[in-house]
Scaffold this active site. Sequence first.
Site, short mmCIF file in Angstrom:
data_model
loop_
_atom_site.label_atom_id
_atom_site.label_comp_id
_atom_site.label_asym_id
_atom_site.label_seq_id
_atom_site.Cartn_x
_atom_site.Cartn_y
_atom_site.Cartn_z
CG ASP A 152 -1.64 -1.24 1.33
OD1 ASP A 152 -1.74 -1.91 2.54
OD2 ASP A 152 -2.17 -1.64 0.38
CE LYS B 141 18.31 7.29 0.42
NZ LYS B 141 17.61 7.30 -0.93
CG ASP C 111 19.68 4.89 -7.49
OD1 ASP C 111 20.95 5.14 -7.82
OD2 ASP C 111 19.15 5.20 -6.67
#
Length: 282
Positions: free
Chosen positions: A26, A203, A228
């Site tokens: 979702d 990240k 990516d």
Amino acid sequence: MPSSPATTPKKLTSIDDYKTFLDQYDTFLLDCDGVLWHGSHVLEGILDTINFLRKNGKKLVFVTNNSTLSRANYVKKFERLGIQASEKDIFSSAFATAVYLRNILNFPEDKRVYVIGESGIVDELKEVGINSTGASEDNGVIMTHADFGTITFTYLNSDENVHFILTNDDSTFPAPNGIYPGTGSLVQPLIFSLKRQPLVMGKPNKPMLDCFFSNYHTDPSRTCMVGDRLDTDIDFGAQGNIATLMVLTGVSTEKEAMDPEQPIKPTYIIQSFGEFAKVDSA
Ligand SMILES: O=C(O)[C@H](O)[C@H](O)COP(=O)(O)O
Ligand SMILES: [Mg+2]
């Protein structure tokens, strides 16, 4: 240590694969550089995919290590490129850095941060009441991708209490005409000369994980990180215990992802996030 599925990633190649994949989730956490765009060049099929997913009730959140813009200016970039977005759906390494300095370091009101970088980090620091500058009376140094001159060395070398923080340490980043050195590469001369490791915010590191998962509540079993890079996006998703989809329009390759020695494996691989637009026209 990255926690990642030991299993071999599943490559999505057919419309049926795409439909089965989309039905499982979702919420999609979307990396930006190399997934949505290269610089200001939106990749093929992305606009139609975003519209299709939103039309089908999917929630899209943007999670980027690119610290050059504040969330407010990212909203303007998204709109300029034809994508509706609001600040609450954008998590950047600049925002995670500001949250970390304010909430974790409790950065002193009377001090300023010496920033090597662009307006994104300056504006996000200002949002949380932290001033920044390029002068000498500071006790924090933050870098994004920019020149790391001798002044930074002198400053960081003068006092070990000066915080050495990177918004992100991506080794490269995908631009419209190729792949270029990222923040992580540009800062190496400083790390080598200082013999000191910086604290990295973006990240797959904890400041970005905490910033996202404490501000955005979603069912992990129905959430997928799309990126990516294996070492930032996919590792981020794996550490957040959510599924991951790696696209081949940015930095990491299918060969790297499929390598049995690769410790960080995506759950799925697809040529491009823009491929999902084909489900709408199928
Ligand atoms: O050096 C950088 O700024 C990053 O490599 C780059 O911008 C990554 O952005 P993302 O793929 O996380 O959107
Ligand atoms: Mg990327």
